[in-house]
Design a protein around this motif. Structure first.
Motif, mmCIF file in Angstrom:
data_model
loop_
_atom_site.group_PDB
_atom_site.id
_atom_site.type_symbol
_atom_site.label_atom_id
_atom_site.label_comp_id
_atom_site.label_asym_id
_atom_site.label_seq_id
_atom_site.Cartn_x
_atom_site.Cartn_y
_atom_site.Cartn_z
ATOM 1 N N GLY A 195 0.838 -1.176 0.015
ATOM 2 C CA GLY A 195 0.037 -0.047 0.042
ATOM 3 C C GLY A 195 0.962 1.231 0.122
ATOM 4 O O GLY A 195 2.087 1.154 -0.031
ATOM 5 N N PRO A 196 0.212 2.457 -0.162
ATOM 6 C CA PRO A 196 1.292 3.674 0.049
ATOM 7 C C PRO A 196 2.204 3.683 1.232
ATOM 8 O O PRO A 196 3.272 4.140 1.017
ATOM 9 C CB PRO A 196 -0.087 4.765 0.165
ATOM 10 C CG PRO A 196 -1.066 4.242 -0.467
ATOM 11 C CD PRO A 196 -1.240 2.823 -0.215
ATOM 12 N N ASN A 197 1.813 3.248 2.333
ATOM 13 C CA ASN A 197 2.566 3.234 3.593
ATOM 14 C C ASN A 197 3.731 2.286 3.332
ATOM 15 O O ASN A 197 4.900 2.441 3.619
ATOM 16 C CB ASN A 197 1.791 2.839 4.701
ATOM 17 C CG ASN A 197 1.076 4.148 5.080
ATOM 18 O OD1 ASN A 197 1.833 5.495 5.049
ATOM 19 N ND2 ASN A 197 -0.342 4.197 5.521
ATOM 20 N N ASN B 202 -9.330 -6.043 -0.209
ATOM 21 C CA ASN B 202 -8.111 -5.565 0.606
ATOM 22 C C ASN B 202 -8.174 -5.985 2.042
ATOM 23 O O ASN B 202 -8.996 -5.525 2.678
ATOM 24 C CB ASN B 202 -7.661 -4.122 0.420
ATOM 25 C CG ASN B 202 -6.791 -3.504 1.205
ATOM 26 O OD1 ASN B 202 -5.985 -4.116 1.932
ATOM 27 N ND2 ASN B 202 -6.467 -2.243 1.039
ATOM 28 N N ALA B 203 -7.315 -6.910 2.631
ATOM 29 C CA ALA B 203 -7.476 -7.443 3.872
ATOM 30 C C ALA B 203 -7.350 -6.485 4.938
ATOM 31 O O ALA B 203 -7.817 -6.481 6.152
ATOM 32 C CB ALA B 203 -6.659 -8.501 4.213
ATOM 33 N N ASN B 204 -6.656 -5.268 4.530
ATOM 34 C CA ASN B 204 -6.503 -3.961 5.584
ATOM 35 C C ASN B 204 -7.777 -3.319 6.085
ATOM 36 O O ASN B 204 -7.955 -2.772 6.777
ATOM 37 C CB ASN B 204 -5.633 -3.000 5.331
ATOM 38 C CG ASN B 204 -4.288 -3.516 5.435
ATOM 39 O OD1 ASN B 204 -3.736 -4.497 5.330
ATOM 40 N ND2 ASN B 204 -3.292 -2.761 5.661
ATOM 41 N N GLY C 249 -2.263 8.069 10.719
ATOM 42 C CA GLY C 249 -3.628 7.317 10.559
ATOM 43 C C GLY C 249 -4.007 7.317 8.974
ATOM 44 O O GLY C 249 -3.103 7.666 8.127
ATOM 45 N N GLY C 250 -5.184 7.181 8.689
ATOM 46 C CA GLY C 250 -5.565 6.953 7.383
ATOM 47 C C GLY C 250 -5.348 8.096 6.221
ATOM 48 O O GLY C 250 -5.189 9.318 6.626
ATOM 49 N N GLY C 251 -5.583 7.671 5.161
ATOM 50 C CA GLY C 251 -5.332 8.848 3.836
ATOM 51 C C GLY C 251 -4.156 8.022 3.087
ATOM 52 O O GLY C 251 -3.214 7.361 3.571
ATOM 53 N N VAL C 252 -4.065 8.673 1.753
ATOM 54 C CA VAL C 252 -2.794 8.148 1.058
ATOM 55 C C VAL C 252 -1.753 9.272 1.097
ATOM 56 O O VAL C 252 -1.725 10.357 0.484
ATOM 57 C CB VAL C 252 -3.480 7.990 -0.272
ATOM 58 C CG1 VAL C 252 -2.162 7.743 -1.228
ATOM 59 C CG2 VAL C 252 -4.446 7.076 -0.411
HETATM 60 C C1 FAD Z 1 -13.422 3.321 -0.440
HETATM 61 C C2 FAD Z 1 -12.215 4.176 0.140
HETATM 62 C C3 FAD Z 1 -12.162 5.513 -0.244
HETATM 63 C C4 FAD Z 1 -11.103 6.091 0.295
HETATM 64 N N1 FAD Z 1 -10.696 7.383 -0.157
HETATM 65 C C5 FAD Z 1 -9.612 8.156 0.180
HETATM 66 C C6 FAD Z 1 -9.464 9.250 -0.788
HETATM 67 O O1 FAD Z 1 -10.041 9.829 -1.442
HETATM 68 N N2 FAD Z 1 -8.156 9.968 -0.328
HETATM 69 C C7 FAD Z 1 -7.270 9.390 0.591
HETATM 70 O O2 FAD Z 1 -6.424 9.959 0.874
HETATM 71 N N3 FAD Z 1 -7.679 8.248 1.384
HETATM 72 C C8 FAD Z 1 -8.737 7.441 1.048
HETATM 73 N N4 FAD Z 1 -9.035 6.319 1.398
HETATM 74 C C9 FAD Z 1 -7.929 5.736 2.562
HETATM 75 C C10 FAD Z 1 -6.800 5.181 1.987
HETATM 76 O O3 FAD Z 1 -7.016 4.289 0.990
HETATM 77 C C11 FAD Z 1 -5.855 4.546 3.108
HETATM 78 O O4 FAD Z 1 -5.970 4.914 4.223
HETATM 79 C C12 FAD Z 1 -4.662 4.188 2.650
HETATM 80 O O5 FAD Z 1 -4.655 3.327 1.382
HETATM 81 C C13 FAD Z 1 -3.684 3.441 3.661
HETATM 82 O O6 FAD Z 1 -2.535 3.056 3.142
HETATM 83 P P1 FAD Z 1 -2.039 1.727 3.740
HETATM 84 O O7 FAD Z 1 -0.641 1.500 2.778
HETATM 85 O O8 FAD Z 1 -1.710 1.823 5.254
HETATM 86 O O9 FAD Z 1 -2.811 0.523 3.613
HETATM 87 P P2 FAD Z 1 -3.538 -0.001 2.325
HETATM 88 O O10 FAD Z 1 -3.402 1.065 1.393
HETATM 89 O O11 FAD Z 1 -4.729 -0.741 2.717
HETATM 90 O O12 FAD Z 1 -2.195 -1.299 1.795
HETATM 91 C C14 FAD Z 1 -2.155 -2.411 2.430
HETATM 92 C C15 FAD Z 1 -1.679 -3.440 1.349
HETATM 93 O O13 FAD Z 1 -1.143 -4.671 2.263
HETATM 94 C C16 FAD Z 1 -1.436 -5.652 1.612
HETATM 95 N N5 FAD Z 1 -1.681 -6.850 2.496
HETATM 96 C C17 FAD Z 1 -2.464 -7.049 3.614
HETATM 97 N N6 FAD Z 1 -2.186 -8.122 4.234
HETATM 98 C C18 FAD Z 1 -1.085 -8.709 3.604
HETATM 99 C C19 FAD Z 1 -0.378 -9.951 3.817
HETATM 100 N N7 FAD Z 1 -0.706 -10.685 4.646
HETATM 101 N N8 FAD Z 1 0.579 -10.297 2.883
HETATM 102 C C20 FAD Z 1 0.956 -9.300 1.879
HETATM 103 N N9 FAD Z 1 0.203 -8.261 1.430
HETATM 104 C C21 FAD Z 1 -0.914 -7.889 2.511
HETATM 105 C C22 FAD Z 1 -3.038 -5.468 1.069
HETATM 106 O O14 FAD Z 1 -2.995 -6.436 -0.176
HETATM 107 C C23 FAD Z 1 -2.576 -4.119 0.439
HETATM 108 O O15 FAD Z 1 -2.005 -3.784 -0.905
HETATM 109 C C24 FAD Z 1 -10.015 5.495 1.289
HETATM 110 C C25 FAD Z 1 -10.083 4.113 1.135
HETATM 111 C C26 FAD Z 1 -11.299 3.379 1.008
HETATM 112 C C27 FAD Z 1 -11.557 1.944 1.312
#
Ligand code: FAD
Length: 473
Positions: A15-17, A409-411, A453-456
């Motif tokens: 993911g982005p993080n 997306n399991a998250n 916290g949340g957000g890209v």
């Molecule tokens: C419907 C919706 C609308 C949104 N709208 C916005 C918006 O407009 N603007 C904004 O800034 N944010 C928005 N968000 C929030 C944003 O998408 C998340 O806060 C952000 O993507 C979090 O990033 P992350 O890297 O923490 O997790 P994620 O982006 O969820 O990435 C986690 C990754 O880990 C992978 N993963 C999980 N478990 C495993 C495992 N066991 N093995 C291998 N891979 C695994 C997943 O497949 C995923 O690719 C939205 C979210 C949703 C669901």
């Protein structure tokens, strides 16, 4: 005996993080491999043809004030790897039943002038924060620490800790300004009566003026693909289509950073965690869920208030009281008859999203975590209320209740899109007071379940990687 490590660091989740963590480690000369369960990188920043061929939809995130404003992302050469931000003329439109709309313009003055008697109040609330945003961003988009700009942060904090509803009702007299602020604050996924919910309204409104609310040309996937291409350019490896079931299966590395939420960390690394820490993770609170929909349309959404076509993001909920009731209902496990709907119309500004003269629409409303109630009819009725004739344009729809979001997306546990409820208790000490660290040395969390916290924006990944670099290398 010295252990042999195949990599300095392994990141679980692209993911982005996760990608931001990988980049931060690579910048320090570490070797990194990233393992991603899905066949494509990006997590919450993926795009797909969810409805019909030629219609590109953002699976999760669509609008990126935090992406363009992220102190990490803006320091990276992402344009070289295909990322292009598109700024619609106005960041946000908020239509009313009388056929008019409040518009959050890039300029404070242009926004205020449309808020009837609240022009001065709007300027005096947001003006100082807009002026100090650059600087304040570094303090806000990170863990709790000694601020670089204590004065600006204190001014922000006094307002931010308030319930959004109290702030709106005490500062604004008219329904237009109150509703505009309520809609922005509802992104918190907290009831508008909750302490701290004003913070989200303030940050997002300020970013609207200071940075805009852009979309990525071609879809949010373009941001994820640019981050992944940059990881590879630095020598990082990314393996997709591999769900990590246990961290014990990973190649040997000095540190493991997990872009997952607490429940998944318990599943893949529970055997490495101390029992007290495990119990804290088990008590972590997930937040409201999203009920997400995407449409392929034969034409533009026919807004009654034509000025809604100046913005990608449109908030559908009418007055503050109605928005507050909708958010309160979802928080309490109930469903509003007229839910607050967040809609995005990217194809108006990015023709690559749909075949010629056709359009896409993205929307969600908030529902209780894990809900299986079908909101399709209520969401479409809410759009029709502000855009009569909308239903006649529907060529196809994709419906994603919380369970479908989690399958994608399991998250997204129970459909929670922010990696955990952003209550005051879980805002700074997220998921526990250890934030990025776990009870197991070398094992880190780097997802949206950590500050800020949340957000890209990638800042969770950046700070988690910084912790790992400081402590383990
Ligand atoms: C419907 C919706 C609308 C949104 N709208 C916005 C918006 O407009 N603007 C904004 O800034 N944010 C928005 N968000 C929030 C944003 O998408 C998340 O806060 C952000 O993507 C979090 O990033 P992350 O890297 O923490 O997790 P994620 O982006 O969820 O990435 C986690 C990754 O880990 C992978 N993963 C999980 N478990 C495993 C495992 N066991 N093995 C291998 N891979 C695994 C997943 O497949 C995923 O690719 C939205 C979210 C949703 C669901």
């Amino acid at each position: 005996m010295a252990r042999h490590y195949q990599y300095d660091a392994v990141v679980v989740g692209a993911g982005p993080n996760g990608l931001a963590a990988a980049i931060t480690l690579l910048h320090s000369g570490k070797s990194v491999a990233v393992y991603e369960a899905h066949s494509k990188v990006g997590g919450g920043a993926r795009s797909e043809e969810l409805t019909l061929p030629g219609f590109v939809h953002d699976v999760c995130s669509a609008v990126h004030p935090l992406g363009i404003g992220s102190p990490l992302f803006r320091s990276l050469p992402l344009a070289r790897y295909g990322l292009e931000w598109i700024q619609p003329p106005a960041p946000l439109a908020h239509p009313f039943d009388d056929g008019t709309a409040a518009i959050l313009e890039r300029s404070l003055g242009g926004t205020a002038v449309n808020l009837n008697g609240d022009a001065g109040a709007y300027r005096s609330l947001l003006g100082p924060l807009v002026d100090s945003w650059l600087g304040l961003d570094v303090d806000l988009l990170g863990p709790l620490r000694w601020p670089r700009h204590p004065g600006a942060l204190a001014r922000f904090g006094v307002l931010a800790l308030l319930p959004a509803r109290r702030l709106a009702e005490s500062r604004f007299k008219g329904h237009r300004a109150r509703a505009l602020f309520a809609g922005v604050a509802a992104h918190s996924m907290l009831p508008l009566e909750a302490w701290g919910s004003a913070a989200f309204g303030l940050v997002l409104a300020v970013t609207g003026h200071a940075l805009g609310w852009p979309i990525a040309r071609g879809g949010s996937q373009a941001l994820a693909d640019a981050l992944a291409a940059y990881v590879r350019s630095l020598g990082g490896e990314i393996v997709t289509g591999l769900a990590v079931r246990s961290v014990d299966e990973l190649p040997p590395s000095r540190v493991v950073l997990c872009d997952v939420t607490p429940r998944q960390l318990l599943a893949i690394a529970g055997n490495r965690l101390a029992s007290g820490y495990r119990r804290k993770l088990q008590r972590y609170r997930y937040g409201m869920a999203a009920f997400k929909m995407d449409w392929a349309l034969s034409g533009r959404v026919p807004w009654k208030a034509g000025e809604c076509a100046r913005s990608a993001t449109v908030h559908l909920g009418g007055k503050l009281e109605e928005i507050a009731a909708s958010e309160r209902a979802a928080w309490r496990g109930d469903y509003a008859q007229r839910p607050f709907v967040l809609a995005v119309q990217p194809s108006l500004f990015d023709p690559s999203r749909a075949p010629q003269s056709k359009h896409t629409l993205w929307a969600y409303c908030h529902v209780p975590n894990g809900s299986d109630f079908d909101m399709t009819e209520r969401i479409e009725a809410q759009i029709e209320r502000f855009a009569p004739g909308f239903r006649d344009l529907i060529l196809a729809r994709s419906v994603a209740p919380p369970a479908e979001l989690e399958r994608r997306n399991a998250n997204l546990v129970g459909g929670d899109i922010n990696g955990g409820a952003p209550t005051l208790g879980q805002l700074f000490f997220r998921p526990t007071y250890k934030t990025y660290r776990t009870s197991s040395p070398g094992l880190y969390l780097c997802s949206a379940s950590t500050p800020p916290g949340g957000g890209v924006h990638g800042m969770c990944g950046y700070f988690a990687a910084r912790s790992a670099l400081r402590e383990m290398f």
